[in-house]
Design a protein around this motif. Structure first.
Motif, mmCIF file in Angstrom:
data_model
loop_
_atom_site.group_PDB
_atom_site.id
_atom_site.type_symbol
_atom_site.label_atom_id
_atom_site.label_comp_id
_atom_site.label_asym_id
_atom_site.label_seq_id
_atom_site.Cartn_x
_atom_site.Cartn_y
_atom_site.Cartn_z
ATOM 1 N N MET A 1 0.761 -1.220 0.162
ATOM 2 C CA MET A 1 -0.026 -0.056 0.101
ATOM 3 C C MET A 1 1.152 1.244 -0.064
ATOM 4 N N GLU A 2 0.664 2.144 -0.962
ATOM 5 C CA GLU A 2 1.340 3.282 -1.065
ATOM 6 C C GLU A 2 0.466 4.706 -1.093
ATOM 7 N N VAL A 3 0.628 5.589 -0.221
ATOM 8 C CA VAL A 3 0.036 6.942 -0.184
ATOM 9 C C VAL A 3 0.791 7.860 -1.075
ATOM 10 N N ILE A 4 0.159 8.712 -1.979
ATOM 11 C CA ILE A 4 0.932 9.671 -2.703
ATOM 12 C C ILE A 4 0.570 10.806 -2.335
ATOM 13 N N GLU A 5 1.572 11.466 -1.630
ATOM 14 C CA GLU A 5 1.268 12.795 -1.169
ATOM 15 C C GLU A 5 2.119 13.830 -1.864
ATOM 16 N N HIS A 6 1.578 14.564 -2.567
ATOM 17 C CA HIS A 6 2.317 15.712 -3.371
ATOM 18 C C HIS A 6 2.668 16.894 -2.385
ATOM 19 N N PRO A 7 3.853 17.571 -2.589
ATOM 20 C CA PRO A 7 4.142 18.612 -1.962
ATOM 21 C C PRO A 7 3.053 19.588 -1.899
ATOM 22 N N VAL A 8 2.904 20.570 -1.085
ATOM 23 C CA VAL A 8 1.597 21.492 -1.211
ATOM 24 C C VAL A 8 2.060 22.452 -2.343
ATOM 25 N N GLU A 9 3.459 22.912 -2.745
ATOM 26 C CA GLU A 9 3.512 23.862 -3.344
ATOM 27 C C GLU A 9 3.233 23.220 -5.106
ATOM 28 N N LYS A 10 3.525 21.985 -5.149
ATOM 29 C CA LYS A 10 3.170 21.183 -6.377
ATOM 30 C C LYS A 10 1.506 21.161 -6.615
ATOM 31 N N LEU A 11 0.888 21.161 -5.403
ATOM 32 C CA LEU A 11 -0.655 21.047 -5.563
ATOM 33 C C LEU A 11 -1.000 22.533 -5.940
ATOM 34 N N ARG A 12 -0.501 23.605 -5.354
ATOM 35 C CA ARG A 12 -0.918 24.777 -5.650
ATOM 36 C C ARG A 12 -0.617 25.174 -7.074
ATOM 37 N N SER A 13 0.707 24.652 -7.366
ATOM 38 C CA SER A 13 0.779 25.283 -9.120
ATOM 39 C C SER A 13 0.110 24.475 -9.934
ATOM 40 N N ALA A 14 -0.258 23.245 -9.460
ATOM 41 C CA ALA A 14 -1.516 22.420 -10.343
ATOM 42 C C ALA A 14 -2.752 23.174 -10.358
ATOM 43 N N LEU A 15 -3.001 23.754 -9.324
ATOM 44 C CA LEU A 15 -4.385 24.090 -9.225
ATOM 45 C C LEU A 15 -4.384 25.911 -9.672
ATOM 46 N N ARG A 16 -3.413 26.538 -9.358
ATOM 47 C CA ARG A 16 -3.550 27.659 -9.893
ATOM 48 C C ARG A 16 -2.854 28.164 -11.292
ATOM 49 N N SER A 17 -1.926 27.538 -11.534
ATOM 50 C CA SER A 17 -0.923 27.639 -12.904
ATOM 51 C C SER A 17 0.250 28.277 -12.629
ATOM 52 N N THR A 18 1.006 28.442 -13.366
ATOM 53 C CA THR A 18 2.207 29.424 -13.424
ATOM 54 C C THR A 18 2.144 30.559 -14.645
ATOM 55 N N ARG A 19 0.992 30.525 -15.387
ATOM 56 C CA ARG A 19 0.730 31.594 -16.301
ATOM 57 C C ARG A 19 0.246 32.514 -15.545
ATOM 58 N N ASN A 20 0.619 33.832 -15.913
ATOM 59 C CA ASN A 20 0.085 35.215 -15.202
ATOM 60 C C ASN A 20 -1.453 35.249 -15.468
ATOM 61 N N ASP A 21 -2.025 35.237 -16.771
ATOM 62 C CA ASP A 21 -3.358 35.096 -16.856
ATOM 63 C C ASP A 21 -4.210 34.179 -16.349
ATOM 64 N N LEU A 22 -3.589 32.913 -16.242
ATOM 65 C CA LEU A 22 -4.497 31.871 -15.254
ATOM 66 C C LEU A 22 -4.381 32.065 -13.759
ATOM 67 N N ILE A 23 -3.254 32.770 -13.493
ATOM 68 C CA ILE A 23 -3.215 33.184 -11.982
ATOM 69 C C ILE A 23 -4.133 34.342 -11.791
ATOM 70 N N GLN A 24 -4.205 35.062 -12.615
ATOM 71 C CA GLN A 24 -5.379 36.112 -12.661
ATOM 72 C C GLN A 24 -6.714 35.856 -12.468
ATOM 73 N N SER A 25 -6.960 34.771 -13.344
ATOM 74 C CA SER A 25 -8.300 34.343 -13.370
ATOM 75 C C SER A 25 -8.851 33.502 -12.287
ATOM 76 N N TYR A 26 -7.819 32.936 -11.593
ATOM 77 C CA TYR A 26 -8.217 32.195 -10.398
ATOM 78 C C TYR A 26 -8.501 33.203 -9.298
ATOM 79 N N GLY A 27 -7.748 34.301 -9.400
ATOM 80 C CA GLY A 27 -8.250 35.363 -8.523
ATOM 81 C C GLY A 27 -9.711 36.018 -8.473
ATOM 82 N N GLN A 28 -10.182 35.651 -9.638
ATOM 83 C CA GLN A 28 -11.621 36.129 -9.842
ATOM 84 C C GLN A 28 -12.609 35.242 -8.850
#
Length: 352
Positions: A1-28
Motif C-alpha cells: 500500500m502506498e499513499v501518494i502525497e504531493h508537496p503543497v507547492e506542487k498542488l498549488r501550482s497544479a491548481l492555480r497555474s504558473t501563467r499570469n493570465d490563469l493566476i489572474q483568473s483564479y483570483g476572480q
C-alpha cells in the motif's frame, strides 16, 4: 500500500497555474471559493485526501501517466468545450434497464438528473430507448464469464449516426457487458473524445456478476447466429439497488469528464481517478478534487455553490406522491451528502 502525497507547492501550482493570465483568473474566485479550492492543499484535509494505491493491480501502477494540471488542461487545443450551439449532453439507452418498464424509465431519469446536477449549467436529455437489434452491432458470449457481450466500437458507430446537431456529446449506456475487440475479455466502456461520444456498460456493477450463480450467465452453450438478436429478448438485467445507482452515477460522470478533456486524476482522491477493477472503482469518491473542479468550472462556467446545491437537492428531494414514481434509493449517497454539506459550509463561510 502506498499513499501518494504531493508537496503543497506542487498542488498549488497544479491548481492555480504558473501563467499570469490563469493566476489572474483564479483570483476572480470569491474568497470562500478559493478557501474551498485550497482545502485540498492542506495536509490532513477532512474533505480532500491523497490517493492510496492498494496493490500493483490498481490503475496507477498498471498505467503510468503524466499528471494533468489545470494549465495543461486549459492549454489543450483539442479539448471539447460547450458553446451556445452545443450545450446538451444526450444519453442513449441500449437494451433493457431493470425489471419492467417503470423501473427502467425511473432509473434512467435518476441518472439523467444526477448528470445534469454534476455538470451544472448544461442540459442533459434522454433519447428514445433503442433495442440491441436496432444498433446492428456484433455480439458474442464471453468464454470466461459466459454472459452476452456487445461490440463497443460498433455501438460508437451507431451513436455517431444518432448524435443530435446541438449535442455537446452523446453517451450510450447499457446493462449488457461490452468488448472492444475479439482478443479482449471485456471493457467497461469506450469513447471517442474527438467525436464527443462514449458507450458504457453497468453490467459488472451488479454485486453478483462474478459469482457462478449470476443470473446473466448462460446456463448452456448456445451457437449464436450473426444478426439474430432474439437471444437478448428477456435477457437478465440486474436489480436497481442504491449501490448500483451510485456506481452508475460515478461511471457516467467520470467518462463524460474525459469528453471534456479531463484526464485521469493523479493529484488527490477524485472521481476522475482511473480504476482497473470494481474494488478500486468503489474506493473513488463521487466528486472531483479541487484541481479537476477548476477544470470543469472553467469549461462550463457554473457557480461552485450552485453546483453543490443541485447535487444535494438530487440526493435529498422528496419522492413524488405519484404511485408511478418509485422512491430514489439514495442510501449509498449519504456519505456524499454529508461531504457536500461541509463544502457548502465553507462556501457560506461557516465552521463545521
Amino acid at each position: 500500500m502506498e499513499v501518494i502525497e504531493h508537496p503543497v507547492e506542487k498542488l498549488r501550482s497544479a491548481l492555480r497555474s504558473t501563467r499570469n493570465d490563469l493566476i489572474q483568473s483564479y483570483g476572480q474566485y470569491s474568497r470562500e471559493e478559493r478557501r474551498l479550492l485550497e482545502e485540498g492543499l492542506l495536509p490532513g484535509s477532512p474533505l480532500f485526501s491523497p490517493i492510496t494505491v492498494h496493490s500493483d493491480s490498481d490503475w496507477i501502477p498498471s498505467h503510468p501517466e503524466s499528471p494533468q494540471d489545470f494549465q495543461s488542461f486549459y492549454s489543450n487545443p483539442y479539448r471539447s468545450t460547450p458553446n451556445n450551439g452545443h450545450k446538451t449532453i444526450y444519453i442513449q439507452t441500449i437494451g433493457s434497464f431493470g425489471d419492467g418498464a417503470g423501473i427502467s424509465e425511473q432509473y434512467v431519469e435518476w441518472l439523467r438528473a444526477y448528470c445534469q446536477a454534476f455538470y451544472y449549467g448544461l442540459k442533459v436529455k434522454l433519447l428514445p430507448p433503442v433495442t440491441v437489434a436496432s444498433t446492428g452491432c456484433s455480439f458474442r458470449v464471453n468464454n470466461n464469464t459466459h454472459n452476452l457481450q456487445l461490440h463497443a466500437g460498433e455501438l460508437l458507430s451507431f451513436l455517431k449516426k444518432k448524435k443530435p446537431r446541438d449535442a455537446f456529446c452523446i453517451v450510450g449506456i447499457t446493462m449488457i457487458d461490452l468488448y472492444p475487440k475479439d482478443s479482449w475479455n471485456f471493457v467497461f466502456g469506450q469513447a471517442s473524445l474527438t467525436e464527443g461520444m462514449g458507450v458504457f456498460s453497468f453490467a459488472r456493477y451488479d454485486d453478483d456478476f462474478y459469482k457462478r450463480s449470476y443470473a446473466g450467465r448462460l446456463k448452456k452453450a448456445i451457437k449464436l447466429k450473426p444478426g439474430d438478436y432474439s437471444v437478448f429478448q428477456g435477457y437478465y438485467t440486474p436489480p436497481i439497488t442504491s449501490t448500483l445507482l451510485f456506481r452508475s452515477c460515478k461511471t457516467l460522470t467520470h467518462e463524460i469528464g474525459h469528453i471534456f478533456g479531463v484526464k485521469h486524476c493523479l493529484w488527490l482522491q477524485c472521481v476522475m481517478q482511473g480504476s482497473n477493477h470494481l474494488e478500486e472503482s468503489d474506493r473513488r469518491p463521487p466528486d472531483v478534487c479541487p484541481i479537476c473542479l477548476r477544470k470543469l468550472q472553467s469549461a462550463i462556467g457554473f457557480k461552485i455553490a450552485d453546483r453543490y446545491k443541485a447535487l444535494l437537492l438530487w440526493i435529498e428531494e422528496a419522492p413524488s406522491s405519484s404511485a408511478q414514481h418509485l422512491s430514489k434509493p439514495t442510501e449509498a449517497f449519504q456519505d456524499f451528502r454529508h461531504w457536500l454539506s461541509k463544502c457548502r459550509s465553507i462556501l457560506e463561510d461557516e465552521i463545521f
